[in-house]
Every structure is written in structure tokens, then in C-alpha cells.
Design an enzyme around this catalytic site. Structure first.
Site, mmCIF file in Angstrom:
data_model
loop_
_atom_site.group_PDB
_atom_site.id
_atom_site.type_symbol
_atom_site.label_atom_id
_atom_site.label_comp_id
_atom_site.label_asym_id
_atom_site.label_seq_id
_atom_site.Cartn_x
_atom_site.Cartn_y
_atom_site.Cartn_z
ATOM 1 N N SER A 1 -7.858 -3.312 12.989
ATOM 2 C CA SER A 1 -7.196 -2.208 13.703
ATOM 3 C C SER A 1 -8.223 -1.641 14.679
ATOM 4 O O SER A 1 -9.428 -1.924 14.544
ATOM 5 C CB SER A 1 -6.798 -1.140 12.677
ATOM 6 O OG SER A 1 -6.470 0.078 13.307
ATOM 7 N N TYR B 1 -8.286 4.055 5.037
ATOM 8 C CA TYR B 1 -7.770 3.075 5.999
ATOM 9 C C TYR B 1 -8.884 2.688 6.978
ATOM 10 O O TYR B 1 -9.121 1.498 7.221
ATOM 11 C CB TYR B 1 -6.564 3.663 6.750
ATOM 12 C CG TYR B 1 -5.881 2.667 7.674
ATOM 13 C CD1 TYR B 1 -5.069 1.654 7.166
ATOM 14 C CD2 TYR B 1 -6.056 2.732 9.054
ATOM 15 C CE1 TYR B 1 -4.440 0.745 8.006
ATOM 16 C CE2 TYR B 1 -5.433 1.823 9.905
ATOM 17 C CZ TYR B 1 -4.625 0.833 9.372
ATOM 18 O OH TYR B 1 -4.013 -0.073 10.210
HETATM 19 N N1 LIG Z 1 1.354 -0.590 13.671
HETATM 20 C C1 LIG Z 1 0.168 -0.273 14.112
HETATM 21 O O1 LIG Z 1 0.023 0.624 14.954
HETATM 22 C C2 LIG Z 1 -1.061 -1.013 13.622
HETATM 23 C C3 LIG Z 1 -2.252 -0.778 14.306
HETATM 24 C C4 LIG Z 1 -3.396 -1.436 13.899
HETATM 25 C C5 LIG Z 1 -3.365 -2.306 12.828
HETATM 26 N N2 LIG Z 1 -2.192 -2.501 12.169
HETATM 27 C C6 LIG Z 1 -2.223 -3.437 11.052
HETATM 28 O O2 LIG Z 1 -1.289 -4.476 11.279
HETATM 29 C C7 LIG Z 1 -0.867 -5.016 10.038
HETATM 30 C C8 LIG Z 1 0.641 -5.102 10.022
HETATM 31 O O3 LIG Z 1 1.166 -3.780 10.097
HETATM 32 P P1 LIG Z 1 2.550 -3.401 10.778
HETATM 33 O O4 LIG Z 1 2.279 -2.358 11.763
HETATM 34 O O5 LIG Z 1 3.271 -4.622 11.175
HETATM 35 O O6 LIG Z 1 3.228 -2.661 9.537
HETATM 36 P P2 LIG Z 1 4.560 -2.938 8.703
HETATM 37 O O7 LIG Z 1 4.584 -1.879 7.679
HETATM 38 O O8 LIG Z 1 5.708 -3.085 9.630
HETATM 39 O O9 LIG Z 1 4.276 -4.364 8.032
HETATM 40 C C9 LIG Z 1 3.355 -4.530 6.993
HETATM 41 C C10 LIG Z 1 3.922 -5.520 5.993
HETATM 42 O O10 LIG Z 1 2.930 -5.742 4.992
HETATM 43 C C11 LIG Z 1 3.584 -5.806 3.748
HETATM 44 N N3 LIG Z 1 2.673 -5.455 2.660
HETATM 45 C C12 LIG Z 1 2.084 -4.264 2.436
HETATM 46 N N4 LIG Z 1 1.355 -4.324 1.320
HETATM 47 C C13 LIG Z 1 1.491 -5.573 0.817
HETATM 48 C C14 LIG Z 1 0.988 -6.242 -0.323
HETATM 49 N N5 LIG Z 1 0.198 -5.614 -1.220
HETATM 50 N N6 LIG Z 1 1.305 -7.533 -0.517
HETATM 51 C C15 LIG Z 1 2.117 -8.182 0.346
HETATM 52 N N7 LIG Z 1 2.629 -7.601 1.446
HETATM 53 C C16 LIG Z 1 2.324 -6.303 1.677
HETATM 54 C C17 LIG Z 1 4.730 -4.800 3.843
HETATM 55 O O11 LIG Z 1 5.741 -5.051 2.890
HETATM 56 C C18 LIG Z 1 5.177 -4.996 5.290
HETATM 57 O O12 LIG Z 1 6.237 -5.931 5.381
HETATM 58 C C19 LIG Z 1 -1.464 -4.118 8.957
HETATM 59 O O13 LIG Z 1 -2.625 -4.713 8.430
HETATM 60 C C20 LIG Z 1 -1.828 -2.858 9.718
HETATM 61 O O14 LIG Z 1 -2.871 -2.146 9.114
HETATM 62 C C21 LIG Z 1 -1.031 -1.887 12.542
#
Ligand SMILES: NC(=O)c1ccc[n+]([C@@H]2O[C@H](COP(=O)([O-])OP(=O)(O)OC[C@H]3O[C@@H](n4cnc5c(N)ncnc54)[C@H](O)[C@@H]3O)[C@@H](O)[C@H]2O)c1
Length: 261
Positions: A140, A153
Site C-alpha cells: 500500500s 495496517y
Molecule cells: N482499496 C485501497 O484503497 C487499497 C489501497 C492500498 C492497498 N490496498 C490493499 O489491496 C488489497 C486488496 O484490497 P481491496 O481494496 O481490493 O479490498 P477488498 O476488501 O475489496 O478485498 C479484499 C479481499 O480480501 C479478502 N480477505 C480478507 N482477509 C482474508 C483472509 N484472511 N483470507 C482470505 N481472504 C481474505 C476479503 O474477503 C476480500 O474479498 C489489500 O491487501 C489492501 O490492503 C487497498
């Protein structure tokens, strides 16, 4: 020919947001993909919308046995493994560092850090068997700098950079590349939940405030991160390892302050 033709990939967190977009992009480019998530129902929905060679595995990435199982399943189902996108993650609560709940702290570290390590470790022997491959870890911008009230986080997303860089060293001579992706603020369910937490009365106001703080003035789309992941998963990035790849609309280049009109 697709950029992932005849290649096999695993994508974790594939039932939603960035992971679902990445799975779609890899399938479009010819990969066979195992979609992993803890939500089986959402996995089925995403997989049903994909036109290609896919399978699903419901698993909790913080459980080492379940990670070993889904990794083995990808190899048995598709005959090998070339790329692993360790993308699943959770944000946790929002609270100042001195008030953060210890259980939640442990949970965020267990999923984001331990889960990434489990996934990486399980994939290595299979990637070695293919003579090399690519591991893409979703960090991130909070793996490079900090936001407020989210110390576990921020810690977890910094930690996975360390794991990825060290793995890049350990695996370089095996032709296994390891890189981190650093999305800025992306329009997914995770951000939706954050809007609710930050501004329960008016979540839209939180979204506007976040968007205003981004030099490009808007959230990223999951597909914009998926394109970067595709580059790193495919042989297009054949000389990239140990790298930190930012896609954030200018967020980490910006030192803060009012943005002129
Ligand atoms: N959305 C943002 O702004 C953003 C920014 C930077 C980084 N990220 C990172 O991107 C990645 C994806 O996030 P996103 O934004 O698509 O969120 P999201 O919540 O839409 O998707 C995350 C997915 O991970 C799954 N998940 C969570 N814990 C789990 C576990 N223990 N085992 C298996 N699956 C699990 C959830 O069920 C979900 O489907 C994450 O690592 C997040 O930290 C997101």
C-alpha cells in the site's frame, strides 16, 4: 498471444476489489487462475463472470494449512505454478496508536503479514519446479508512509515490503522475482468501509475529502492496479525484482498542504 499464455497463477483476495480485477486481467491474457478468498459465495460470483480457465478455493490466508492446501490445489488442477499474487488483506479498526485494541492489532498482522509469508513460502517450491516465476505482494502507500489511526495496517504494509525484498534476494538465483505493489486510494469495498468508519453520518463526505487530498483528484480504479500486477506477474517484468511499484495518483510524491485550484 496473451501475455500470460500457458501460465498458471494464484490470486488471493480475488472475491472483491483489486484481486477480482487482477484475476480478470490475468485470465484475459491467457492464464489459468486459482481464485482464493475467505468468502466462497463472492468467489463463485466473480468466477462466474470470468471467461477462461479458472477455479476457486475458499481459504483463510492466515492459516498455514489452508494456504498449503490452496497452493497444492492450483498445481494439481493446472499442472504447475508461474505467478502468485498475494493480495488479500484487511484494514482493521481506526484508533490512535495508544488506544488500539490488541486483538485487532494481532488480527491485522496475522492476515496481512503472516498470510503473505505463508503464501510466499508455499509457492516457492512450485515456482522453482518451473525454473522460475513471479511473486507479487500487495502492500500500500501505507507501506511507504503513514495515515492516521491505523498503526497495525501501516506496520503490516511496511513489513511485507521487508519480506518481499528479502525473498527477492534469497530467490534471485532461482529466477523467482518478488515485487511489491503500492496502491494509493482505490475505489473498493475496503475504502467503502473506511468511509463509514471515518464519517458514519456522511460517508460520501469522507470520500470527497480523500479524493481532494490526491494530486490527481480522484480515486484509482481496481483495473488500474490490475494492469500493474499483470506487468509484474508476466515476463514483461523479467529484470524486475525487489522493487516497490507505486500506483497512487501522485499521493506519495506529495508532501501535504492545500492544493491550489
Ligand atoms: N482499496 C485501497 O484503497 C487499497 C489501497 C492500498 C492497498 N490496498 C490493499 O489491496 C488489497 C486488496 O484490497 P481491496 O481494496 O481490493 O479490498 P477488498 O476488501 O475489496 O478485498 C479484499 C479481499 O480480501 C479478502 N480477505 C480478507 N482477509 C482474508 C483472509 N484472511 N483470507 C482470505 N481472504 C481474505 C476479503 O474477503 C476480500 O474479498 C489489500 O491487501 C489492501 O490492503 C487497498
Amino acid at each position: 498471444m496473451g501475455r500470460m499464455q500457458d501460465m498458471v497463477a494464484i490470486v488471493t483476495g480475488a472475491a472483491s476489489g483489486i484481486g477480482a480485477a487482477a484475476a480478470q486481467r490475468l485470465v484475459e491474457e491467457g492464464a489459468s487462475v486459482l481464485l482464493v478468498d475467505r468468502s466462497e459465495e463472492n468467489l463463485e460470483r466473480v468466477a462466474a463472470g470470468l471467461d477462461g480457465n479458472v477455479d476457486i478455493a475458499a481459504a483463510d490466508i492466515s492459516d498455514r494449512g489452508q494456504v498449503d492446501d490452496y497452493t497444492r490445489r492450483a498445481v494439481e488442477r493446472f499442472g504447475g505454478l508461474d505467478a502468485v499474487l498475494l493480495n488479500a488483506g484487511i484494514f482493521g479498526d481506526m484508533a490512535p496508536v495508544d488506544a488500539y485494541d490488541e486483538k485487532r492489532f494481532d488480527e491485522v498482522i496475522s492476515v496481512n503479514v503472516k498470510g503473505t509469508w505463508h503464501g510466499l513460502r508455499a509457492a516457492v517450491p512450485h515456482l522453482r519446479n518451473r525454473g522460475g516465476g513471479s511473486i507479487v505482494v500487495t502492500s500500500s502507500t501505507q507501506g511507504l508512509s503513514a495515515y492516521f489511526h491505523s498503526s497495525p495496517y501501516t506496520a503490516s504494509k511496511h513489513a511485507v515490503v521487508g519480506i518481499a525484498k528479502n525473498a527477492a534476494m534469497d530467490l534471485a538465483r532461482d529466477n523467482i522475482r518478488v515485487n511489491t505493489v503500492h496502491p494509493g486510494i482505490i475505489d473498493t469495498r475496503m475504502m467503502g468501509e473506511l468511509h463509514e468508519t471515518a464519517s458514519p453520518q456522511d460517508p460520501d463526505a469522507a470520500m470527497t475529502a480523500f479524493a481532494t487530498s490526491i494530486p490527481m483528484g480522484r480515486y484509482g480504479r481496481p483495473a488500474e492496479i490490475a494492469d500493474l500486477m499483470l506487468f509484474l506477474a508476466s515476463n514483461d517484468s523479467s529484470y524486475c525484482t525487489g522493487g516497490t511499484f507505486v500506483a497512487d495518483g501522485g499521493l506519495t510524491a506529495f508532501h501535504g498542504g492545500p492544493i491550489p485550484d
